[in-house]
Every structure is written in C-alpha cells, then in structure tokens.
Design a protein around this motif. Sequence first.
Motif: not given
Lengths: 109, 157
Positions: A5-6, A43-44, A59-63, A67-69, B127-128, B140, B144
């Motif tokens: 999760s982290s 989703k990624l 994840t489904d977050q653009a941020q 980070k993945m890049e 992606l959101k 999470d 954070k």
Amino acid sequence: MVYISSWDEFAERSIQLFRADPQSVSCVLTSRYVMKYRHCDGKLVLKVTDNRECLKFKTDQAQDARKMEKLNNIFFTLMARGPDVDISEVSGKEQSEAQPTKKGRGRKQ
Amino acid sequence: MVGSLAQPTHLPPYFKLRKVSSKSAREREREPSLFAFAMPDPFLNELTSMYERTTERGSVWVTLKRSSMKSKAKRNKMTSAGETIEYRCLVRATDGKKTISTVLSAKDHLRFQASYATILKAHMSALKKRERRDKKKAGDGQTKQEDLKKPPKKSSS
C-alpha cells in the motif's frame, strides 16, 4: 501476490529485489518489472518479481504515475548499467543527465 | 476463452466451444511477434498507437527485463573464455493480442527513457488527479500526501 500500500515501501523493496538478482548462479536474470495500464478503468498496476517473490502496487492516482516515472528511470539505469550501480537513485539520474550534455550538439542555453 | 458462446447441453461438460476466429494462446506463441526486436523508435511509435487504441477498453502491459540476449550455451562459453557479457534491457509491450518488443543497450536507454516517459505522461490521463481532499478516498498514498501539506489536525509536537 502481495499488494503493497505504501509507494515508498514498494519502490525500495523492488529495487532491492532487482539488485539481489542471482546472476552468478545461472547467468540468467529472472527479475522483471511489469506495468499494466487500463485507460477505461483508470487503473495502473505495477509488478516486480523474480519468479519467487512478487511485489505489486495498484493505483488510480495521477501522482503515483509521476512517482512511477522516477522509478522507471531507476530501473532503466539498473538494467543498463548492472545491479552494482551505487546510489543509482541519485547519482544515476545525475549521471544520465550529465552524459547527454557531453555528447550533445551544444550547450543548453 | 469460452466467451459468449452458448455451451452445447448434449455434450459432456468438458467439451467447450471456442470461437474459431480468435487465436488460442498456443497459436499466438508459435507465431513470431510482428515486431520481433524492433529498433527503439518504431517500438515507441507502435507503443503510442497501442495506448491510443486501448482508450475505450483493454489494457497495455509493458515489461522491462534485463537480458544478455544470448543463449545459455553462448553465455557459458563467454564466461569461460573470460569475455564480459554485455547486458541489455529488453522491453516488451502488449495489448493482449499483439506483442512488440525492443532491446536497449546502455547508450540507447537514455534516449528511450525520455521518450518513454513522454508517452506515458501523455497517455495516462485517466488517472485521478488529487482534487478532492476527502479522507474517505481509497489510497493511502493520497492521504499521506494530504497530511504532509495540510496543517496536521493531530498535534504532532
């Protein structure tokens, strides 16, 4: 399948997994980094495995894509230069930025 | 594999109908991939079109792996002869139906890395974004991040 999760934990453990690849045993490198992207679901999913241990991150977050890049850059460096690259996270990127300017057509100004 | 075909009721359950048109996994494996080890640039072009094709449905898998691209016999010969084996980065991409791949050497990977990052940034738009500061939101990593930026409600001192 272990979903972590982290992000930081995933990144650190996956780099360790890559570096610990038992090259000496069979000269075959078994670890791979897989990325799956579904635009329709937004989703990624990232997976790093050496066919024994598997680490995943969803994840489904653009941020997280950003980070993945950065993680991609680390993996590319690790793969091209070998698992013994020191502090690849910092100096690897700096080196890779320094090199093109040497070979480049001119100074970036 | 079975898909939407109605299964025949008069046959034992282990006879399953398959669609004739779609290829089975084995057939796909035997077929050489269309872009067997393409150069990085055509690979990137094809990857771009793969992302564009799968916006409505489907997934894109990209796999990165380090490989010497030599057979085991040759590798053993090289190590016994004292030659250093040059390792390269194998990149594969698939949309479930078609697979493309390319091989990067140490000098290729810098340029590839930049182009690859551009492609990903351009296409991962579903992606959101972190607009809602809702703590109920799953993920999470997001909460954070928010806790770092927002003044912490719980006194940290």
